[in-house]
Design an enzyme around this catalytic site. Structure first.
Site, PDB file in Angstrom:
ATOM      1  N   TRP A  99      -7.120 -41.363   8.729  1.00  0.00           N
ATOM      2  CA  TRP A  99      -6.461 -40.365   8.220  1.00  0.00           C
ATOM      3  C   TRP A  99      -4.903 -40.156   8.765  1.00  0.00           C
ATOM      4  O   TRP A  99      -4.701 -40.560  10.001  1.00  0.00           O
ATOM      5  CB  TRP A  99      -6.668 -38.933   8.497  1.00  0.00           C
ATOM      6  CG  TRP A  99      -6.110 -37.886   7.841  1.00  0.00           C
ATOM      7  CD1 TRP A  99      -5.947 -37.377   6.769  1.00  0.00           C
ATOM      8  CD2 TRP A  99      -5.034 -36.831   8.682  1.00  0.00           C
ATOM      9  NE1 TRP A  99      -4.878 -36.413   6.705  1.00  0.00           N
ATOM     10  CE2 TRP A  99      -4.249 -36.175   7.871  1.00  0.00           C
ATOM     11  CE3 TRP A  99      -4.964 -36.805  10.235  1.00  0.00           C
ATOM     12  CZ2 TRP A  99      -3.618 -35.278   8.372  1.00  0.00           C
ATOM     13  CZ3 TRP A  99      -4.078 -35.898  10.709  1.00  0.00           C
ATOM     14  CH2 TRP A  99      -3.388 -35.156   9.793  1.00  0.00           C
ATOM     15  N   GLU A 152      -9.413 -41.363   4.343  1.00  0.00           N
ATOM     16  CA  GLU A 152      -9.566 -39.680   4.144  1.00  0.00           C
ATOM     17  C   GLU A 152      -8.137 -39.352   3.356  1.00  0.00           C
ATOM     18  O   GLU A 152      -7.065 -39.269   3.753  1.00  0.00           O
ATOM     19  CB  GLU A 152      -9.847 -39.071   5.361  1.00  0.00           C
ATOM     20  CG  GLU A 152      -9.707 -37.673   5.119  1.00  0.00           C
ATOM     21  CD  GLU A 152     -10.021 -36.878   6.436  1.00  0.00           C
ATOM     22  OE1 GLU A 152      -9.821 -37.260   7.713  1.00  0.00           O
ATOM     23  OE2 GLU A 152     -10.188 -35.529   6.372  1.00  0.00           O
ATOM     24  N   LYS A 187      -5.920 -36.124   1.204  1.00  0.00           N
ATOM     25  CA  LYS A 187      -5.785 -34.730   1.460  1.00  0.00           C
ATOM     26  C   LYS A 187      -4.589 -34.290   0.535  1.00  0.00           C
ATOM     27  O   LYS A 187      -3.937 -34.939  -0.148  1.00  0.00           O
ATOM     28  CB  LYS A 187      -5.012 -34.845   2.730  1.00  0.00           C
ATOM     29  CG  LYS A 187      -4.745 -33.359   3.266  1.00  0.00           C
ATOM     30  CD  LYS A 187      -4.533 -33.387   4.834  1.00  0.00           C
ATOM     31  CE  LYS A 187      -4.001 -32.078   5.734  1.00  0.00           C
ATOM     32  NZ  LYS A 187      -3.978 -31.818   6.975  1.00  0.00           N
ATOM     33  N   ASP A 235     -13.094 -34.536   2.944  1.00  0.00           N
ATOM     34  CA  ASP A 235     -13.008 -33.362   3.646  1.00  0.00           C
ATOM     35  C   ASP A 235     -13.103 -32.161   2.913  1.00  0.00           C
ATOM     36  O   ASP A 235     -12.214 -32.201   1.761  1.00  0.00           O
ATOM     37  CB  ASP A 235     -11.735 -33.238   4.619  1.00  0.00           C
ATOM     38  CG  ASP A 235     -11.559 -32.400   5.535  1.00  0.00           C
ATOM     39  OD1 ASP A 235     -11.858 -31.161   5.049  1.00  0.00           O
ATOM     40  OD2 ASP A 235     -11.224 -32.724   6.681  1.00  0.00           O
ATOM     41  N   HIS A 266      -9.766 -30.435   1.777  1.00  0.00           N
ATOM     42  CA  HIS A 266      -8.533 -31.188   1.438  1.00  0.00           C
ATOM     43  C   HIS A 266      -8.461 -31.150  -0.321  1.00  0.00           C
ATOM     44  O   HIS A 266      -7.822 -32.002  -0.661  1.00  0.00           O
ATOM     45  CB  HIS A 266      -8.880 -32.775   1.827  1.00  0.00           C
ATOM     46  CG  HIS A 266      -8.624 -32.775   3.230  1.00  0.00           C
ATOM     47  ND1 HIS A 266      -8.290 -33.952   3.930  1.00  0.00           N
ATOM     48  CD2 HIS A 266      -8.166 -31.768   4.238  1.00  0.00           C
ATOM     49  CE1 HIS A 266      -8.143 -33.733   5.368  1.00  0.00           C
ATOM     50  NE2 HIS A 266      -7.956 -32.310   5.389  1.00  0.00           N
ATOM     51  N   HIS A 278     -16.357 -35.007   5.873  1.00  0.00           N
ATOM     52  CA  HIS A 278     -15.688 -34.055   6.682  1.00  0.00           C
ATOM     53  C   HIS A 278     -16.131 -32.619   6.487  1.00  0.00           C
ATOM     54  O   HIS A 278     -15.462 -32.086   5.699  1.00  0.00           O
ATOM     55  CB  HIS A 278     -14.283 -34.317   6.909  1.00  0.00           C
ATOM     56  CG  HIS A 278     -14.095 -35.338   7.976  1.00  0.00           C
ATOM     57  ND1 HIS A 278     -12.678 -35.702   8.304  1.00  0.00           N
ATOM     58  CD2 HIS A 278     -14.833 -36.160   8.676  1.00  0.00           C
ATOM     59  CE1 HIS A 278     -12.685 -36.471   9.479  1.00  0.00           C
ATOM     60  NE2 HIS A 278     -13.903 -37.094   9.375  1.00  0.00           N
ATOM     61  N   ASP A 288      -6.359 -24.986   4.118  1.00  0.00           N
ATOM     62  CA  ASP A 288      -7.106 -26.207   4.829  1.00  0.00           C
ATOM     63  C   ASP A 288      -7.344 -25.718   6.265  1.00  0.00           C
ATOM     64  O   ASP A 288      -6.543 -26.217   7.000  1.00  0.00           O
ATOM     65  CB  ASP A 288      -6.469 -27.382   4.545  1.00  0.00           C
ATOM     66  CG  ASP A 288      -7.288 -28.552   5.266  1.00  0.00           C
ATOM     67  OD1 ASP A 288      -8.462 -28.428   5.824  1.00  0.00           O
ATOM     68  OD2 ASP A 288      -6.631 -29.438   5.944  1.00  0.00           O
ATOM     69  N   ASP A 319      -9.437 -25.326   8.342  1.00  0.00           N
ATOM     70  CA  ASP A 319     -10.575 -25.680   9.596  1.00  0.00           C
ATOM     71  C   ASP A 319     -11.341 -24.766  10.308  1.00  0.00           C
ATOM     72  O   ASP A 319     -11.425 -24.650  11.420  1.00  0.00           O
ATOM     73  CB  ASP A 319      -9.877 -27.008  10.135  1.00  0.00           C
ATOM     74  CG  ASP A 319      -9.709 -28.061   9.497  1.00  0.00           C
ATOM     75  OD1 ASP A 319     -10.361 -28.869   9.037  1.00  0.00           O
ATOM     76  OD2 ASP A 319      -8.271 -28.296   9.493  1.00  0.00           O
ATOM     77  N   ASP A 375     -15.892 -31.546  10.770  1.00  0.00           N
ATOM     78  CA  ASP A 375     -14.423 -31.594  11.212  1.00  0.00           C
ATOM     79  C   ASP A 375     -13.721 -30.037  10.962  1.00  0.00           C
ATOM     80  O   ASP A 375     -13.364 -29.470  10.158  1.00  0.00           O
ATOM     81  CB  ASP A 375     -13.436 -32.159  10.149  1.00  0.00           C
ATOM     82  CG  ASP A 375     -12.238 -32.488  10.711  1.00  0.00           C
ATOM     83  OD1 ASP A 375     -11.488 -32.194  11.582  1.00  0.00           O
ATOM     84  OD2 ASP A 375     -11.177 -32.950   9.639  1.00  0.00           O
TER      85      ASP A 375
HETATM   86  C1  RNT Z   1      -6.516 -33.632   8.826  1.00  0.00           C
HETATM   87  C2  RNT Z   1      -8.072 -34.048   8.677  1.00  0.00           C
HETATM   88  C3  RNT Z   1      -8.339 -35.060   9.730  1.00  0.00           C
HETATM   89  C4  RNT Z   1      -8.324 -34.458  11.132  1.00  0.00           C
HETATM   90  C5  RNT Z   1      -8.769 -34.970  12.342  1.00  0.00           C
HETATM   91  C6  RNT Z   1      -8.467 -34.468  13.429  1.00  0.00           C
HETATM   92  O1  RNT Z   1      -6.420 -32.615   7.860  1.00  0.00           O
HETATM   93  O2  RNT Z   1      -8.767 -33.359   8.028  1.00  0.00           O
HETATM   94  O3  RNT Z   1      -9.683 -35.515   9.546  1.00  0.00           O
HETATM   95  O4  RNT Z   1      -8.904 -33.009  11.067  1.00  0.00           O
HETATM   96  O5  RNT Z   1      -8.552 -36.352  12.225  1.00  0.00           O
HETATM   97 ZN    ZN Z   2     -10.939 -34.289   8.077  1.00  0.00          ZN
END
Ligand code: RNT
Ligand code: ZN
Length: 422
Positions: free
Chosen positions: A188, A229, A231, A262, A265, A289, A297, A299, A329
């Site tokens: 990523w 990955e 986004k 993810d 994302h 993720h 986003d 998290d 994640d």
């Molecule tokens: C960032 C991505 C990525 C990170 C990690 C820390 O938006 O989701 O995966 O969260 O690599």
């Molecule tokens: Zn991620």
């Protein structure tokens, strides 16, 4: 503290209830036991890592909050992970970022890291019976300070990050070899523009070239799996992300790489649960993720919500479990970090158990008959079957706290250990 006798009794009653639907709870528990979830190291220290004590997180991602007790050293982080794993049923994996290296006090730049810098992690993982996944770190570094890495216009900066990617693949392959268990390496990068770009093509062309350079060497599939990955946007990169969904979907399909989905994302009403069956038609495997976006986003810690259940259902219903790597994640610095891991991991496992306890064949048959009334009706009734009794029994079987009892252990660890971290 729950009485084990009662847990067994209620489980037996639950077994009967599920049996009436043709669901074998024992088989469900056995299936769940086989799933190893990749737990991300970065919840423990707010994504700081151990390159420098003053490391600051950037790259458009943020851990907000200042709850005391973040791990400051590798020893502390390992200790915290071990504590969390005591509260989570089953055998799992550790997902490590390159910036969590063990350089023994001798700073080394990211293009120069080797397996030696991760040997203590591998030994620790082996001792704890954990598989290990890996991630190159393309953020929180002077060479990524202007928001571009592998797609940077400056060839010297691109070269530095390509070398980092190559170094990380070697490390991941060594991890997989030593643990005799393939390591998923996930790429990523934060590359993107805050404001509207004029040239959207060039950075994406450069990213393709950089990735191709990184992946030039064919490595043993038994040791390493490459994932990319995508986004939608990041903080400070709202207008354009080089590695967008279409970009990486195309890349993964054409290069036969794993696609990392993810949960945070995509556009707010898009869900990754629906994407699994689509992308698995074209990519060899998927990395998840699992995260929880709240309005953006963000998290947040994963909880047992509708989308988590939908993700688990898709993993199981699709019959593609062996092609789906489940990783978490999220990073919340506003609550106890061991609790954050525990809540997220237990929620993921609960969702999977819920999915295993579904009479999927019956439902599929009803769907084929076109009886959508019955399909909806049954799906609703299944939600209130005695699921908790089966989950509690699973925790009992695996000798981890039942119900909210894990909170006491977290509180105890906080007083004994975290409070002394100043
Ligand atoms: C960032 C991505 C990525 C990170 C990690 C820390 O938006 O989701 O995966 O969260 O690599
Ligand atoms: Zn991620």
């Amino acid at each position: 503290m729950a009485n084990p006798k009662n847990i067994e009794k209620t489980y037996q009653l639950a077994q009967e209830s599920y049996g009436e639907w043709g669901v074998d709870t024992r088989a469900a528990l056995k299936s769940l036991k086989r799933i190893a979830i990749s737990m991300h190291c970065w919840q423990g220290d707010d994504v700081r890592g151990f390159e420098r004590p003053d490391a600051k997180l950037d790259g458009g991602i943020q851990a907000t909050g200042n709850y005391p007790g973040a791990a400051r050293t590798i020893g502390e982080l390992r200790c915290d992970i071990e504590q969390a794993l005591k509260l989570i049923p089953g055998k799992h994996r550790l997902n490590l970022h390159a910036c969590y290296l063990d350089h023994g006090g001798k700073a080394v730049d990211r293009d120069k890291i080797t397996v030696d810098h991760f040997q203590s992690w591998i030994d620790w993982a082996k001792a704890n019976g954990l598989g290990m996944d890996f991630n190159p770190t393309y953020f929180s570094h002077p060479m990524s300070a202007d928001g571009f890495t592998l797609s940077h216009a400056d060839p010297a900066i691109r070269k530095f990050w390509i070398d980092h990617g190559v170094a990380c693949r070697k490390i991941a392959a060594a991890i997989g070899k030593q643990l005799n268990n393939p390591s998923v390496i996930n790429f990523w990068i934060p590359d993107g523009y805050k404001d509207i770009p004029v040239d959207r093509m060039a950075p994406r062309q450069r990213l393709v070239e950089s990735l191709d350079s990184i992946f030039t060497e064919t490595l043993n599939q038994n040791y390493i799996r490459d994932a990319v990955e995508a986004k939608l946007f990041g903080i400070g990169a709202e207008s354009y992300t080089v590695g967008s969904h279409e970009f990486y979907l195309g890349y993964a399909v054409s290069r036969k790489k794993l696609l990392c989905l993810d949960a945070g994302h995509f556009h707010p009403t898009e869900v990754i649960s629906d994407k699994l069956s689509a992308v698995l038609e074209f990519v060899p495997e998927v990395l998840l993720h699992v995260s929880r976006p709240v309005r953006w986003d963000s998290d947040h810690v994963v909880i047992l919500n509708d989308e988590l259940v939908a993700i688990a259902q898709e993993i199981i219903r699709s019959g593609q479990l062996s092609r789906i790597h489940i990783g978490l994640d999220f990073f919340d610095a506003s609550i106890n970090r061991i609790a954050a891991w525990t809540i997220g991991m237990r929620a993921m496992l609960k969702a999977l158990l819920f999915a295993f306890l579904e009479p999927t064949d019956t439902l599929r048959e009803i769907e084929h008959q076109g009886n959508y009334t019955r399909r909806l009706g049954i799906l609703e009734e299944l939600k209130t079957l005695p699921f908790a009794a089966v989950w509690d029994y699973y925790c009992l079987q695996h000798d981890v706290p039942i119900g909210a009892a894990w909170l006491e252990q977290v509180r105890d660890y906080e007083t004994r250990v975290l409070k002394n971290r100043g």
